[in-house]
Enzyme design. Structure first.
Site, short mmCIF file in Angstrom:
data_model
loop_
_atom_site.label_atom_id
_atom_site.label_comp_id
_atom_site.label_asym_id
_atom_site.label_seq_id
_atom_site.Cartn_x
_atom_site.Cartn_y
_atom_site.Cartn_z
N CYS A 99 0.83 -1.20 0.00
CA CYS A 99 0.00 0.00 0.00
C CYS A 99 0.87 1.25 0.00
CB CYS A 99 -0.93 -0.01 1.20
SG CYS A 99 -2.00 1.45 1.32
N CYS A 194 -6.57 -3.42 7.31
CA CYS A 194 -7.68 -2.48 7.37
C CYS A 194 -8.91 -2.94 6.61
CB CYS A 194 -7.22 -1.12 6.84
SG CYS A 194 -6.68 -1.14 5.12
#
Length: 361
Positions: A99, A194
């Site tokens: 990410c 997440c």
């Protein structure tokens, strides 16, 4: 008006304080909320809208603009699909590493600079020296996030600001938020992956892959101890979720996703659970140049111990780390990050020890 900084605003404590500190330092701050994932999962409502609302409230308090950028396509292709592919092939990935490389310091940074930003900023616990490629560990050793930044190209750190990297503790960060009336200081830290949330990794994987019954085999004897729902569900060192009845606790020492077999042991001194040599591939160097052979310290998990190693480069993207003493085997697919003192040198992906499975071939 000061230099223009595009700040990645997550709706959390760290980016909120980062915004305030940048303003106090005289920067012209534009906040960007990256919507990376909005899909609900069974039993879990994605909190992106709540996080955005928190980010909006902080920006109103500080008097700065907030834009929402849709990064879901990039995130799905480079983070979520990466995680799924890794587990399908018996590897344990670090999605946060990807990410940072592809979204936060990829899509976000590229667009920010294209729009005229002088700097980008994030709420990462890390330090650097703007104008150089150096990436340094944060002042808060427990929160240090440089482990997740090793794949970011070093030239981006020349134009990156980490406003909270010098702060000694998270408690101090929260206190500084409260002092500035940001109204975010009690928000809990995000934990785990997440986009998976409290449903857990197993549920997420089984939402994508079908169950596939296979054997759980004792590493020492080859004896079948039970069955499992798919070798892709297990990772080296795992103890829970084996469901093989009573008796001593057992630990996963290897998985074979081609044969759909999970190998376990109840012996904590089992040779397969320890190693003196770690093979690294797909290496990346912050400076852009491969590190010289020599002595470094290495970290193989976030907040894990910094362990001395002798590193040997085999080519620009591969090498070996030799430990002074045996260390616990780390799941293949995880990241190993090399440090020279406070400075991040680079890192690589941990490869499987093929000798562990050779006895069953």
């Amino acid at each position: 008006m000061g230099e223009l900084v595009y700040l990645g605003m997550s709706g959390g404590v760290d980016s909120a304080l980062s915004a305030a500190l940048l303003l106090e330092a005289g920067y012209n701050v534009k906040a960007i909320y990256m919507r990376n994932w909005s899909k609900d999962l069974p039993g879990f409502k994605c909190p992106w809208a709540d996080d955005l609302a928190d980010a909006e409230r902080v920006c109103v308090t500080l008097g700065i603009d907030l834009d929402v950028w849709d990064c879901e396509a990039e995130y799905k292709a480079t983070v979520v699909d990466y995680l799924l592919d890794a587990y399908e092939h018996g590897r344990t990935p670090n999605p946060d590493v990807m990410c940072n490389q592809t979204v936060k310091f990829g899509t976000f940074a590229e667009r920010a600079f294209a729009e005229g930003a002088n700097f980008v900023a994030t709420g990462h616990y890390a330090q650097n020296v703007p104008g150089t490629k150096k990436l340094l560990r944060a002042a808060d050793a427990h929160k240090d996030q440089t482990y997740f930044l090793w794949r970011v190209p070093g030239h981006l750190f020349e134009r990156t600001l980490f406003p909270i990297g010098h702060i000694a503790t998270k408690a101090e960060v929260r206190s500084m938020c409260a002092e500035r009336g940001l109204g975010i200081e009690t928000k809990p830290d995000s934990d785990g992956i997440c986009f998976i949330g409290p449903v857990g990794l197993r549920t997420f994987l089984l939402d994508t892959f079908q169950k596939k019954q296979g054997d759980v085999i004792e590493w020492e004897t080859g004896k079948i101890l039970g069955t499992h729902d798919g070798a892709f569900l297990f990772t080296v060192g795992q103890r829970k979720g084996l469901n093989i009845g009573g008796g001593p606790a057992r630990y996963v020492v290897a998985t074979d996703t081609l044969k759909n077999v999970v190998y376990v042991t109840c012996d904590l001194n089992c040779p397969a659970l320890w190693t003196r040599r770690m093979e690294l591939s797909d290496m990346h160097w912050i400076s852009g140049e491969p590190a010289a052979d020599g002595r470094y310290v290495i970290r193989t998990r976030h907040t894990g111990a910094l362990v001395p190693v002798t590193f040997t480069l085999t080519d620009n993207q591969c090498g070996f780390a030799e430990f002074d003493q045996p260390v616990k085997t780390v799941a293949p697919g995880q990241s190993a990050v090399l440090y020279d003192g406070q400075e991040v040198v680079g890192g690589g992906i941990i490869e499987a020890d093929k000798s562990i499975l050779e006895r069953f071939m």
